[in-house]
Design a protein around this motif. Structure first.
Motif, PDB file in Angstrom:
ATOM      1  N   THR A  44       0.833  -1.208   0.000  1.00 34.90           N
ATOM      2  CA  THR A  44       0.000   0.000   0.000  1.00 34.90           C
ATOM      3  C   THR A  44       0.861   1.250   0.000  1.00 34.90           C
ATOM      4  OG1 THR A  44      -0.113  -0.010   2.410  1.00 34.90           O
ATOM      5  CG2 THR A  44      -1.862  -1.189   1.209  1.00 34.90           C
ATOM      6  N   THR A  45       0.252   2.336  -0.442  1.00 38.86           N
ATOM      7  CA  THR A  45       0.975   3.608  -0.537  1.00 38.86           C
ATOM      8  C   THR A  45       1.383   4.115   0.833  1.00 38.86           C
ATOM      9  OG1 THR A  45      -0.265   4.154  -2.531  1.00 38.86           O
ATOM     10  CG2 THR A  45       0.844   5.967  -1.404  1.00 38.86           C
ATOM     11  N   TRP A  46       0.493   3.996   1.817  1.00 41.86           N
ATOM     12  CA  TRP A  46       0.819   4.516   3.151  1.00 41.86           C
ATOM     13  C   TRP A  46       1.988   3.773   3.780  1.00 41.86           C
ATOM     14  CZ3 TRP A  46       0.884   1.414   7.368  1.00 41.86           C
ATOM     15  CH2 TRP A  46       0.196   0.183   7.303  1.00 41.86           C
ATOM     16  N   PHE A  47       2.078   2.449   3.516  1.00 41.59           N
ATOM     17  CA  PHE A  47       3.191   1.700   4.091  1.00 41.59           C
ATOM     18  C   PHE A  47       4.520   2.090   3.436  1.00 41.59           C
ATOM     19  CE2 PHE A  47       5.131  -1.748   6.315  1.00 41.59           C
ATOM     20  CZ  PHE A  47       6.133  -2.185   5.481  1.00 41.59           C
ATOM     21  N   LEU A  48       4.518   2.246   2.109  1.00 42.35           N
ATOM     22  CA  LEU A  48       5.741   2.655   1.407  1.00 42.35           C
ATOM     23  C   LEU A  48       6.198   4.033   1.846  1.00 42.35           C
ATOM     24  CD1 LEU A  48       4.917   1.354  -2.200  1.00 42.35           C
ATOM     25  CD2 LEU A  48       6.412   0.314  -0.487  1.00 42.35           C
ATOM     26  N   ALA A  49       5.231   4.939   2.069  1.00 43.41           N
ATOM     27  CA  ALA A  49       5.575   6.287   2.530  1.00 43.41           C
ATOM     28  C   ALA A  49       6.189   6.233   3.929  1.00 43.41           C
ATOM     29  CB  ALA A  49       4.324   7.176   2.529  1.00 43.41           C
ATOM     30  N   LEU A  50       5.628   5.388   4.806  1.00 40.58           N
ATOM     31  CA  LEU A  50       6.165   5.237   6.151  1.00 40.58           C
ATOM     32  C   LEU A  50       7.579   4.646   6.115  1.00 40.58           C
ATOM     33  CD1 LEU A  50       5.656   5.412   9.193  1.00 40.58           C
ATOM     34  CD2 LEU A  50       4.698   3.099   9.094  1.00 40.58           C
ATOM     35  N   LEU A  51       7.789   3.658   5.235  1.00 37.13           N
ATOM     36  CA  LEU A  51       9.105   3.043   5.108  1.00 37.13           C
ATOM     37  C   LEU A  51      10.141   4.046   4.615  1.00 37.13           C
ATOM     38  CD1 LEU A  51      10.845   0.478   5.197  1.00 37.13           C
ATOM     39  CD2 LEU A  51      10.116  -0.014   2.859  1.00 37.13           C
ATOM     40  N   LEU A  52       9.764   4.873   3.630  1.00 36.85           N
ATOM     41  CA  LEU A  52      10.673   5.883   3.107  1.00 36.85           C
ATOM     42  C   LEU A  52      11.044   6.888   4.191  1.00 36.85           C
ATOM     43  CD1 LEU A  52      12.197   7.160   0.750  1.00 36.85           C
ATOM     44  CD2 LEU A  52      10.084   8.360   0.121  1.00 36.85           C
ATOM     45  N   SER A  53      10.074   7.285   4.999  1.00 41.23           N
ATOM     46  CA  SER A  53      10.342   8.232   6.081  1.00 41.23           C
ATOM     47  C   SER A  53      11.329   7.636   7.087  1.00 41.23           C
ATOM     48  CB  SER A  53       9.028   8.600   6.789  1.00 41.23           C
ATOM     49  OG  SER A  53       8.131   9.220   5.890  1.00 41.23           O
ATOM     50  N   ALA A  54      11.149   6.342   7.406  1.00 38.25           N
ATOM     51  CA  ALA A  54      12.060   5.687   8.341  1.00 38.25           C
ATOM     52  C   ALA A  54      13.481   5.630   7.790  1.00 38.25           C
ATOM     53  CB  ALA A  54      11.552   4.274   8.651  1.00 38.25           C
ATOM     54  N   ILE A  55      13.604   5.342   6.492  1.00 39.90           N
ATOM     55  CA  ILE A  55      14.929   5.275   5.862  1.00 39.90           C
ATOM     56  C   ILE A  55      15.613   6.633   5.898  1.00 39.90           C
ATOM     57  CG2 ILE A  55      16.127   4.916   3.662  1.00 39.90           C
ATOM     58  CD1 ILE A  55      14.071   2.735   3.037  1.00 39.90           C
ATOM     59  N   LEU A  56      14.856   7.693   5.573  1.00 37.68           N
ATOM     60  CA  LEU A  56      15.427   9.049   5.601  1.00 37.68           C
ATOM     61  C   LEU A  56      15.873   9.434   7.000  1.00 37.68           C
ATOM     62  CD1 LEU A  56      12.945  10.904   3.201  1.00 37.68           C
ATOM     63  CD2 LEU A  56      15.292  10.192   2.727  1.00 37.68           C
ATOM     64  N   LEU A  57      15.098   9.015   8.010  1.00 39.52           N
ATOM     65  CA  LEU A  57      15.470   9.309   9.389  1.00 39.52           C
ATOM     66  C   LEU A  57      16.772   8.608   9.763  1.00 39.52           C
ATOM     67  CD1 LEU A  57      14.842  10.569  12.126  1.00 39.52           C
ATOM     68  CD2 LEU A  57      13.455   8.544  12.662  1.00 39.52           C
ATOM     69  N   VAL A  58      16.909   7.332   9.375  1.00 43.10           N
ATOM     70  CA  VAL A  58      18.131   6.593   9.677  1.00 43.10           C
ATOM     71  C   VAL A  58      19.333   7.228   8.981  1.00 43.10           C
ATOM     72  CG1 VAL A  58      19.324   4.383   9.340  1.00 43.10           C
ATOM     73  CG2 VAL A  58      16.941   4.417  10.105  1.00 43.10           C
TER      74      VAL A  58
END
Length: 359
Positions: free
Chosen positions: A62-76
């Protein structure tokens, strides 16, 4: 009864004995399940049912999950960047101190080498040939050391002048270069020390028992990359239990020179190191498939007349390696026998007498 799933595999399949149709891990999308049953003997005598259905996306698609994953990667990435920036600043200061310390050590080493050269020049000897050889050897080693020391100073100056502008990876490269050059200086200094030991007849041989195969493999490890560059394979045919009772350091110098010499005159070939045990003597053979030695040159070598011949990659030398080997083997109560044939290869055979051999 048979079925097929349009949108997945458009092929008719028979329904199992339990009359169940099961699909697992279908990709999301729209599908149509068709089921048919034979009603007669004709080719097209079937009754058919159709069941359309939809498979929804899984949560990780889903789009919301991919967006959440991208945000986590950027934070790391951000956290790692901040940590790395802090580490780089700290490492720069450490490297600066390390470069200064290494530079001071190399200056002391240079002064020590100069003192050793002066001592060697003051040595009086009844044999004029021995004095000439020592002076030539000292000149060669001093020349070999001067290059690495000059390079170390150049790197140190360059690092000190541009310390705040150099990235951490570049600083690490500089430090690695300094380390590599310092190891070269140490190796040359060690060779000069051992050479002087061989020439000093009053220096006792330090006997010890050691494993031949392990010692040779350890000593030739540094040549594996050089051999690989020339497509040369080094192989060992030595009994794992073979032992010698002699001075290990001088033995290592002999193996070092013979293997290095074999690589020098070999390209696209093989170097075989063999060890043979006997009741009264033991034999080590370093055999290559290189260019070989001309008959006249071989005769000169066997009579103690040494001259350098360029290697297969135009490597040069001063022909002191073989002379050093023979001098060392004399101290070790061993003999060197050389056999060679042009375009076939060369065999260097070392024969140790029974009084230094341990069975």
């Amino acid at each position: 009864m048979s079925y097929k799933l349009q949108g997945y595999k458009d092929v008719w399949k028979s329904v199992g004995a339990n009359s169940k149709i099961i699909f697992s891990k279908l990709p999301y999308g729209e599908y149509t399940l068709k089921v048919r049953k034979k009603t007669g003997f004709g080719k097209d005598d079937f009754v058919e049912l159709t069941f359309p259905f939809v498979v929804d996306k899984r949560y990780y698609q889903t789009t919301w999950f991919l967006a959440l994953l991208l945000s986590a990667i950027l934070l790391v990435i951000r956290l790692v960047f901040n940590w790395r920036l802090s580490s780089v600043k700290k490492r720069r200061e450490q490297l600066k101190q390390e470069v200064n310390r290494k530079t001071l050590e190399y200056q002391k080493l240079s002064e020590k080498l100069k003192k050793n050269v002066n001592k060697l020049e003051k040595i009086s000897s009844a044999q004029e040939e021995s004095i000439r050889i020592r002076r030539e050897m000292t000149s060669i080693y001093a020349h070999d050391i001067r290059g690495p020391l000059h390079f170390i100073k150049h790197i140190a100056d360059k690092t000190a002048e541009n310390l705040n502008k150099i990235e951490s990876d570049k600083l690490k490269d500089y430090l690695d270069a300094i380390k590599e050059s310092s190891e070269g200086v140490f190796a040359q200094t060690d060779k000069m020390f051992n050479w002087n030991r061989v020439q000093d007849e009053d220096m006792p041989v330090q006997l010890k028992e050691f494993n031949v195969k392990e010692t040779i493999e350890d000593e030739t490890y540094i040549f594996l990359n050089h051999a690989k560059e020339k497509n040369v394979r080094i192989q060992y045919k030595i009994d794992p239990e073979m032992q010698l009772f002699t001075e290990e350091d001088l033995f290592r110098i002999v193996i070092n020179n013979l293997v290095q010499n074999a690589i020098k005159y070999t390209t696209d070939g093989t170097i075989t190191i063999s060890g043979l045990r006997g009741h009264y003597c033991s034999t080590l053979i370093v055999k290559d498939t290189g260019t070989g030695i001309h008959e006249e040159q071989l005769e000169k070598l066997n009579h103690g007349l040494y001259s350098s011949i360029p290697g297969t990659n135009a490597e040069t030398g001063k022909a002191f390696g073989l002379r050093m080997v023979k001098d060392i083997l004399t101290r070790l109560n061993a003999k060197l026998q050389i056999e060679s044939e042009l375009e076939i290869g060369t065999s260097m055979k070392i024969v140790f007498n029974d009084d230094i051999y341990v069975d």
